[in-house]
Design a protein around this motif. Structure first.
Motif, short mmCIF file in Angstrom:
data_model
loop_
_atom_site.label_atom_id
_atom_site.label_comp_id
_atom_site.label_asym_id
_atom_site.label_seq_id
_atom_site.Cartn_x
_atom_site.Cartn_y
_atom_site.Cartn_z
N SER A 1 0.85 -1.19 0.00
CA SER A 1 0.00 0.00 0.00
C SER A 1 0.88 1.24 0.00
CB SER A 1 -0.91 -0.01 1.23
OG SER A 1 -0.11 -0.08 2.39
N GLY A 2 0.30 2.36 -0.36
CA GLY A 2 1.05 3.61 -0.35
C GLY A 2 0.44 4.61 -1.31
N ASP A 3 0.64 5.90 -1.04
CA ASP A 3 0.10 6.94 -1.91
C ASP A 3 1.07 7.21 -3.04
OD1 ASP A 3 -2.11 7.16 -0.31
OD2 ASP A 3 -1.12 8.65 1.02
N LYS A 4 0.54 7.75 -4.11
CA LYS A 4 1.35 8.10 -5.27
C LYS A 4 2.51 8.99 -4.87
CE LYS A 4 -0.31 8.08 -9.94
NZ LYS A 4 -1.24 8.59 -10.92
N LYS A 5 3.67 8.67 -5.42
CA LYS A 5 4.88 9.46 -5.18
C LYS A 5 5.31 9.49 -3.72
CE LYS A 5 4.90 11.73 -9.44
NZ LYS A 5 4.79 12.94 -10.24
N LYS A 6 4.71 8.63 -2.90
CA LYS A 6 5.17 8.51 -1.51
C LYS A 6 5.64 7.08 -1.29
CE LYS A 6 2.97 12.31 0.74
NZ LYS A 6 1.53 12.66 0.84
N PRO A 7 6.55 6.89 -0.34
CA PRO A 7 7.07 5.52 -0.12
C PRO A 7 5.95 4.53 0.19
CG PRO A 7 8.35 7.13 1.11
CD PRO A 7 7.19 7.87 0.53
N HIS A 8 6.06 3.35 -0.42
CA HIS A 8 5.08 2.29 -0.21
C HIS A 8 5.50 1.36 0.92
CE1 HIS A 8 3.48 4.01 -3.72
NE2 HIS A 8 2.83 2.94 -4.20
N LYS A 9 4.55 0.49 1.32
CA LYS A 9 4.82 -0.39 2.45
C LYS A 9 4.35 -1.80 2.14
CE LYS A 9 2.87 0.63 6.39
NZ LYS A 9 2.19 1.53 7.36
N VAL A 10 5.06 -2.81 2.67
CA VAL A 10 4.63 -4.20 2.49
C VAL A 10 4.00 -4.68 3.79
CG1 VAL A 10 5.34 -6.55 1.93
CG2 VAL A 10 6.59 -4.62 0.95
N ASN A 11 2.82 -5.28 3.69
CA ASN A 11 2.23 -5.92 4.86
C ASN A 11 2.67 -7.38 4.87
OD1 ASN A 11 0.67 -7.15 6.76
ND2 ASN A 11 -1.24 -6.11 6.17
N ASN A 12 3.61 -7.67 5.75
CA ASN A 12 4.20 -9.02 5.74
C ASN A 12 3.21 -10.11 6.13
OD1 ASN A 12 6.85 -7.16 6.61
ND2 ASN A 12 7.16 -8.74 5.05
N ALA A 13 2.16 -9.73 6.82
CA ALA A 13 1.17 -10.73 7.21
C ALA A 13 0.40 -11.24 5.99
CB ALA A 13 0.21 -10.14 8.23
N LEU A 14 0.29 -10.39 4.97
CA LEU A 14 -0.45 -10.79 3.76
C LEU A 14 0.47 -11.36 2.67
CD1 LEU A 14 -2.90 -7.74 3.32
CD2 LEU A 14 -3.45 -10.02 4.20
N CYS A 15 1.74 -10.92 2.69
CA CYS A 15 2.67 -11.24 1.61
C CYS A 15 2.83 -12.76 1.41
CB CYS A 15 4.03 -10.62 1.92
SG CYS A 15 5.31 -11.02 0.72
N VAL A 16 2.75 -13.21 0.15
CA VAL A 16 2.96 -14.63 -0.15
C VAL A 16 4.34 -14.89 -0.75
CG1 VAL A 16 0.52 -15.23 -0.40
CG2 VAL A 16 1.79 -14.36 -2.39
N LYS A 17 5.18 -13.85 -0.77
CA LYS A 17 6.57 -13.97 -1.24
C LYS A 17 6.67 -14.49 -2.66
CE LYS A 17 7.84 -14.73 3.55
NZ LYS A 17 8.33 -15.66 4.55
N CYS A 18 5.87 -13.94 -3.54
CA CYS A 18 5.91 -14.40 -4.94
C CYS A 18 7.05 -13.74 -5.71
CB CYS A 18 4.58 -14.14 -5.63
SG CYS A 18 4.26 -12.39 -5.92
N ASP A 19 7.71 -12.74 -5.10
CA ASP A 19 8.87 -12.08 -5.70
C ASP A 19 8.49 -11.08 -6.80
OD1 ASP A 19 11.74 -12.10 -5.21
OD2 ASP A 19 11.96 -12.70 -7.30
N SER A 20 7.21 -10.94 -7.09
CA SER A 20 6.81 -10.06 -8.20
C SER A 20 7.24 -8.62 -7.97
CB SER A 20 5.30 -10.11 -8.40
OG SER A 20 4.89 -11.42 -8.68
N CYS A 21 7.03 -8.10 -6.74
CA CYS A 21 7.38 -6.71 -6.47
C CYS A 21 8.88 -6.49 -6.63
CB CYS A 21 6.93 -6.32 -5.06
SG CYS A 21 7.55 -7.39 -3.76
N TYR A 22 9.67 -7.46 -6.18
CA TYR A 22 11.12 -7.34 -6.26
C TYR A 22 11.56 -7.22 -7.72
CZ TYR A 22 16.04 -8.55 -5.45
OH TYR A 22 17.41 -8.56 -5.41
#
Lengths: 639, 222, 152
Positions: free
Chosen positions: A587-608
């Motif tokens: 989650s995160g607003d446009k042009k502002k730093p985003h955040k990962v919610n580790n409780a939801l993350c399935v570690k698919c590596d897509s964001c990386y």
């Protein structure tokens, strides 16, 4: 063939050969459309069809030869089209490009610059052999591929095909053929590198009424496809080699054992055999010399262990491919209990060259203990993937960086894996190793059939070792305890490591099981099964220790040990990672730093992978640190 | 047949050519444990417990003695340091499959406890029952299916119903030769001949249901 | 069934009813029917005089044989080393997601089968999959969906 005239003497063959060569103009324009496995997958078939149409529309059919040829090697940039005789090399050719090529190059003699390879300096390179990928290669076995339509025996004969066979059966005794191969120093290209000449001699020696020669085209090493490239692209070279071997050893029957996953190879070989029989180059009393020989094709039904010679022979006999104990040599009692000589595709393909050019020529290439060239399948995280043929003794660095162009996405190099599931990994500090049988062996790996899988820094060596054991646990025949249960328990250890539940003495357990397997397993598969694990422990012990003690995965691969986070300093808030996340964990607003919610993350590596390489805000941290972070924030909240 | 002279643990012996090292060594009084070896059946070489060290001209190698024919001038070591070490690990692997393995043997070789993940199939895949039924009895009731760690012994129902009741408990029944007792223990409950279920083939070892289901599925019988 | 057995007989005759040809015969049967039905294997057992335990040993040993019906369209995802280091697992996940079946399974309507193979021999294209006879090099979710939609 337009008209088939049965050849009944060596002079018949010679006049056919002269006729073919006379009818060919070496300066005639030819279009070679690569139809290797890579290019075919990139729709080179459609490119070929377009050429047919375009040439006929332009009225050029009479002046230009068009051919679907075997693999040119540069699979990464396929489909590849080479215009001969100038060797203009067009890469990534799409069907839409064909009209332009016909118009510009074939009609007006100019080049289509946008389809040429661009060098490091950004300048286009016109000639195939000037492209770095090809420049450092020495194509001996693979060299004729672009000049041969695998369905045309005339093409093969025009390049000197079957002259080695005729030379052998008309001017040499079987003993002299064996002596020549022995003298050449040719070693088996399929695995352990056993001297081919010695194997031939051992098979010719025992008294027997029947003997067999066999081509192992079961190419089971994951990551290796050079045999496919040869068999699909130049089947006659393998057949000729096999026939020469049959003559030398005293066999009248040969087998080609091809895995059924290679249908085009099977078709091309069967087609070639039919033509040979019609020509009288295969069958009874070949060219009136008294030498009779025929070849049968067997399809493999899928078992890696069939690459082992006795298991392969069992498969030809229609039985389960369980290896036999080694003390029964197949050179004495092989297929149907008869002396049998098995070599792999590339080994056989070298034989006609040795007979024609001589052992001294062959010996002039390569190193002290390894003569000739070797074809490698250069794959994995390398820029220029493909099939490359180099003289024995070239360094890994030359192969990976000069030919292969270095690591994809300009990442850091970590290791290269050679020898398939029986081989091992080689680290960066050994990149200057001269690649030959003995050097690779002393580095804890082996030549194998020539797979060279390049790995970048985002590879986990424990995960790779686990991958090979999973492969072997499925491919082991399951007969003997060391292999079946040894692999199973080794795999359990590695599963623990990648899950973060390893025990402190697990490295000792690996050691105990591995040394036992190396000496006690029934066949080569089991004896070499621990190699991928042992070699990665040898060079990457710190990664193992990190998994065991620190519960961390330095390569950032093992899901249980890693977590994703976004560096607030680096994140530009482009939102790409958010879009690609399948579980809305970012989650995160446009042009502002985003955040990962580790409780939801399935570690698919897509964001990386999605995070722009210039930004690299998405980073991997230890899973253990996430839990601590949680604890502290909760503690903080409680306070 | 000519005679072969070799040394077993330092003592010279002469045996007929073609004799396997295992038989020669046992004849000379050496104790070598085996599981998959059974007189009257072709040597199989699967359990590898019979490994010995063979020394010739200063070079040594490890071989399965049940499958290695005697050679002139070799020195056979049946309890060398290497042999003991390897046998220990092989026993450790076997114990993971078959927890009831002979305790004396485990003690003799100092097998560590609890390092391996238990794989309580009990069947150790020695293949004696399969080979006995096919090679000697020519009945083909039992067979191997699968490969690698998935390898199993199954019994084919139609044949079993016909053959097993006749063979059961007779002198040449497979029950008598199973080294782990899997067949003896499970026969009554598992043997398709004793059940009415219409299955095409059944795993000989069915302690856990997942295993049975997996075999049924792999045989297209689910 | 009779028609099927006649087709099997034809295959057996083409290979000369020889026990040695068993694997080649089974490969052709697999090609014809996309799997090896029990009745057919029993028929082969009788025709070639090979015990049924021997035939099942073979057919469960070689990876290409299937003892369960396969879909009309086969999707094979390569698990070779070159593909592994370039993300074969993720490709398998994507394919599984599109087809709604796990590796080794066949869809209920027998339209698709999803399987893994240990190496397709198209390593430069990795990660690669083969959909019927077409190689797809690192296809996206969309590519796979398009391919699946184009299947009858």
């Amino acid at each position: 063939m337009s008209e088939i005239i049965k050849l009944s003497s060596p002079s018949d063959f010679e006049s056919l050969r002269e006729k073919i060569i006379k009818g060919r103009d070496p300066n005639r324009t030819a279009v070679a459309v690569c139809s290797g496995p890579g290019c075919l997958a990139y729709a080179s078939g459609k490119v070929f069809k377009r050429f047919e149409e375009a040439l006929s529309a332009a009225g050029l059919e009479g002046e230009v030869t068009l051919a679907q040829t075997g693999c040119h090697g540069f699979c990464e940039r396929g489909p590849s089209v080479v215009i001969l005789p100038d060797e203009i090399c067009y890469l990534r050719v799409s069907p839409e490009d064909v009209n332009e090529i016909v118009e510009t190059t074939l009609k007006n003699g100019a080049v289509v610059e946008r389809l040429l390879y661009k060098g490091e300096d950004g300048l286009p390179i016109q000639k195939e052999s000037d492209i770095p990928f090809y420049k450092y290669q020495q194509k001996v076995v693979f060299g004729d591929n672009k000049r041969i339509d695998p369905r045309s025996i005339e093409d093969y004969i025009a390049r000197g095909g079957y002259t080695a066979l005729v030379k052998a059966i008309t001017t040499m005794t079987p003993e002299a053929v064996i002596a020549e191969v022995k003298d050449s120093g040719l070693r088996g290209r399929g695995g352990g590198g056993f001297p081919a000449g010695a194997k031939w001699e051992a098979t010719a020696k025992p008294p027997a009424d029947t003997r067999y020669v066999i081509v192992n085209a079961d190419e089971g090493d994951p990551g290796a496809y050079m045999d496919r490239g040869i068999l699909e692209g130049n089947p006659h070279s393998v057949i000729e080699g096999l026939m020469i071997g049959g003559y030398a050893i005293g066999a009248n029957e040969g087998y080609i054992y091809v895995r059924q996953e290679y249908p085009l190879a099977i078709d091309n070989v069967l087609y070639a055999l039919d033509v040979l029989r019609e020509l009288g180059l295969l069958g009874e009393n070949i060219l009136g010399t008294g030498f009779s020989f025929d070849i049968i094709v067997h399809k493999g039904a899928g078992a890696f262990v069939s690459g082992e010679s006795s298991a392969l022979m069992s498969a030809i006999e229609g039985r389960v491919g369980e290896p036999r104990p080694k003390y029964i040599r197949t050179s004495i009692s092989g297929l149907r209990g008869k002396p049998s000589c098995l070599n792999n595709v590339e080994t056989w393909a070298n034989v006609p060259l040795i007979i024609n050019k001589g052992a001294n020529w062959f010996k002039s290439i390569g190193t002290e203990g390894s003569k000739g060239t070797k074809i490698f399948s250069l794959v994995g995280n390398v820029k220029n993937t493909g099939l490359v043929e180099v003289p024995m003794g070239m360094t890994l660095r030359q192969i990976i960086f000069d030919i292969g162009g270095g690591i994809r996405d300009d990442k850091e190099f970590k290791a290269v894996q050679t020898g398939g599931p029986s081989g091992g990994v080689i680290p960066e500090e050994m990149l200057d190793l001269h690649v030959d049988y003995d050097e690779l062996y002393s580095a804890g790996s082996m030549m194998g059939s020539g797979g060279m899988i390049v790995m970048d820094k985002d590879t986990c060596m424990v995960n790779v070792a686990k991958y090979f054991l999973e492969f072997l646990s499925d491919e082991s025949c399951g007969k003997c305890v060391p292999c079946r249960d040894g692999i199973d328990q080794l795999l359990e250890v590695l599963r623990r490591m990648t899950a973060g539940t390893a025990r402190p003495d697990d490295l000792d357990l690996i050691e105990d099981i591995s040394v036992m397997m190396k000496e006690c397993a029934l066949c080569g598969l089991g004896q070499s099964a621990p190699n991928p694990v042992l070699s990665s422990i040898k060079y990457f012990k710190d990664e193992y220790v990190a998994h065991i003690n620190d519960k961390s995965c330095p390569g950032g691969v093992c899901k249980a040990l890693i977590a994703y986070t976004i560096d607030v300093e680096k994140c530009i808030g482009c939102g790409k990672c958010m879009k690609v996340c399948p579980v809305n964990a970012i989650s995160g607003d446009k042009k502002k730093p985003h955040k990962v919610n580790n409780a939801l993350c399935v570690k698919c590596d897509s964001c990386y992978q999605e995070c722009p390489s210039k930004v690299q805000a998405v980073t991997k941290i230890r899973q253990a640190d996430v839990i601590t972070a949680f604890a502290t924030s909760e503690e903080a909240a409680n306070e | 047949m000519s005679d072969i002279t070799l040394k077993i643990n330092g003592t010279e012996v002469t045996v007929e050519a073609g004799t396997m090292v295992l038989d020669a060594a046992r004849k000379a009084g050496a104790e070598i444990p085996t599981l998959c070896n059974l007189e009257g059946l072709e040597p199989f070489g699967a359990c590898r417990l019979c490994v010995v060290e063979i020394v010739r001209g200063g070079r040594s190698r490890i071989v399965a003695s049940c499958l290695y024919p005697v050679e002139n001038g070799i020195d056979v070591l049946t309890e060398s340091e290497k042999v003991v070490r390897y046998r220990r690990t092989i026993l450790e692997l076997l114990k993971a499959r078959w927890p009831l393995i002979d305790k004396k043997l485990l003690e003799k070789y100092g097998v560590p406890a609890d390092r391996m993940v238990p794989r309580d199939n009990f069947c150790i895949m020695c293949g004696i029952c399969v080979r006995h039924c096919s090679e000697r009895r020519k009945e083909n009731v039992l067979g191997f299916v699968g490969r690698g760690i998935e390898r199993q012994v199954v019994s084919y129902t139609v044949r079993a119903k016909k053959v097993c009741p006749e063979c059961f408990d007779k002198e040449l029944s497979c029950l008598r030769f199973c080294p782990t007792g899997v067949i003896v223990n499970d026969c009554a409950t598992v043997c398709p001949a004793s059940r009415d279920e219409e299955a095409f083939a059944k795993p000989v070892r069915v302690r856990d249901d997942d295993n049975a289901a997996a075999v049924k599925k792999s045989l297209g019988d689910a | 069934m009779l028609g099927r057995l006649a087709a099997v007989d034809k295959i057996i005759e083409a290979h000369g009813s020889d026990r040695e040809g068993l694997i080649q015969i089974l490969l052709d049967i697999q090609r014809e029917f996309r799997w090896l039905p029990k009745e057919i294997l029993e028929h082969v057992s009788k025709r070639l005089d090979v015990p049924i335990n021997y035939i099942y040993n073979l057919t469960t040993f070689y990876a290409h044989f299937s003892l369960v019906p396969k879909g009309r369209h086969s999707m094979h995802v390569c698990m070779g080393t070159a593909c592994h280091v370039r993300g074969a697992e993720r490709l398998l996940d994507r394919t599984s997601q599109v087809l709604g079946i796990k590796p080794g399974q066949t869809s209920r309507d027998e339209k698709f089968s999803l399987d893994t193979v240990n190496c397709l021999g198209a390593c430069a294209l990795g990660p690669v999959m083969i959909a019927d006879d077409e190689y797809l090099s690192n296809p996206t979710l969309e590519d796979i969906r398009r391919k699946a939609d184009s299947c009858e």
